[in-house]
Write a protein that holds these residues in place. Sequence first.
Motif, PDB file in Angstrom:
ATOM      1  N   ARG A 116      -4.404   3.064 -22.779  1.00  0.00           N
ATOM      2  CA  ARG A 116      -4.612   1.615 -22.691  1.00  0.00           C
ATOM      3  C   ARG A 116      -6.095   1.268 -22.621  1.00  0.00           C
ATOM      4  O   ARG A 116      -6.530   0.267 -23.194  1.00  0.00           O
ATOM      5  CB  ARG A 116      -3.870   1.040 -21.497  1.00  0.00           C
ATOM      6  N   TYR A 145      -7.951  -0.981 -25.320  1.00  0.00           N
ATOM      7  CA  TYR A 145      -8.693  -2.172 -24.888  1.00  0.00           C
ATOM      8  C   TYR A 145     -10.121  -2.130 -25.424  1.00  0.00           C
ATOM      9  O   TYR A 145     -10.641  -3.132 -25.924  1.00  0.00           O
ATOM     10  CB  TYR A 145      -8.705  -2.256 -23.359  1.00  0.00           C
ATOM     11  N   ARG A 182     -10.064  -3.005 -29.010  1.00  0.00           N
ATOM     12  CA  ARG A 182      -9.868  -4.453 -29.203  1.00  0.00           C
ATOM     13  C   ARG A 182     -11.172  -5.196 -28.954  1.00  0.00           C
ATOM     14  O   ARG A 182     -11.530  -6.107 -29.705  1.00  0.00           O
ATOM     15  CB  ARG A 182      -8.772  -4.978 -28.273  1.00  0.00           C
ATOM     16  N   GLN A 183     -11.891  -4.817 -27.906  1.00  0.00           N
ATOM     17  CA  GLN A 183     -13.162  -5.465 -27.608  1.00  0.00           C
ATOM     18  C   GLN A 183     -14.172  -5.214 -28.729  1.00  0.00           C
ATOM     19  O   GLN A 183     -14.934  -6.104 -29.102  1.00  0.00           O
ATOM     20  CB  GLN A 183     -13.718  -4.973 -26.263  1.00  0.00           C
TER      21      GLN A 183
END
Length: 164
Positions: free
Chosen positions: A106, A110, A113-114
Motif C-alpha cells: 500500500r 500510494y 499515485r503521488q
Amino acid sequence: LAAGKQIVLDAKVPFGAYLEAVEATDPDRRADRLAAHARHLRAHVDALAHKSYWQRFDNTPEFVVLFVPGDPFLEAALQADPALLEHAFERNIVVSTPTTLIALLRTVAYTWRQEALASNAARVQELGRELHSRLATMGSHVAKLGRQLGGAVDAYNRTVSSLE
C-alpha cells in the motif's frame, strides 16, 4: 499492478533448519539449527541481491520483496542474526512478513499515485504556461487588428464624408 507497475516478490525462503529447530528437544541442537536458519536466510538474501531482479523489469522499484510467510520465521532468524534486516536493505532486499507485506504494498502504491499526481500537475502547469503564452500572442494580434479596423473605419468615414 495498476499502470503497468510491478513489484518483484520472492517467496522461496528456506525453512528446513527452522523446522529442525522447532522439533529439536536438545537446547544446543535448537540453537544450532536456529543459527543455521539465520545463515540460510542471509544466504537467500545474498542470492536474491545477486540476481538484481529490479533491473530485469520495467516500472519496478529498485528492490525485491523477500516474503517470509510467518513472523515467527523471521523473528527466529533475527534472534540469531540481529543485523539480518540491515544486511538485506543494503542489498535492495526488503524482508516482509504477512503482517508487513500489505502495508509495504500500500505504501508503494500510494507513492506511485503521488508520483502520478505530481507528474499530472507538472503537465497541467506546462499546458497552462503554453495557453497563457498563446493567449498573450492572440491578444497582441487582436489589439493590432482593432487598431487597423479603427483606421479602416476612420478612412471609410472620411471617404463617405467627402462623398456626401
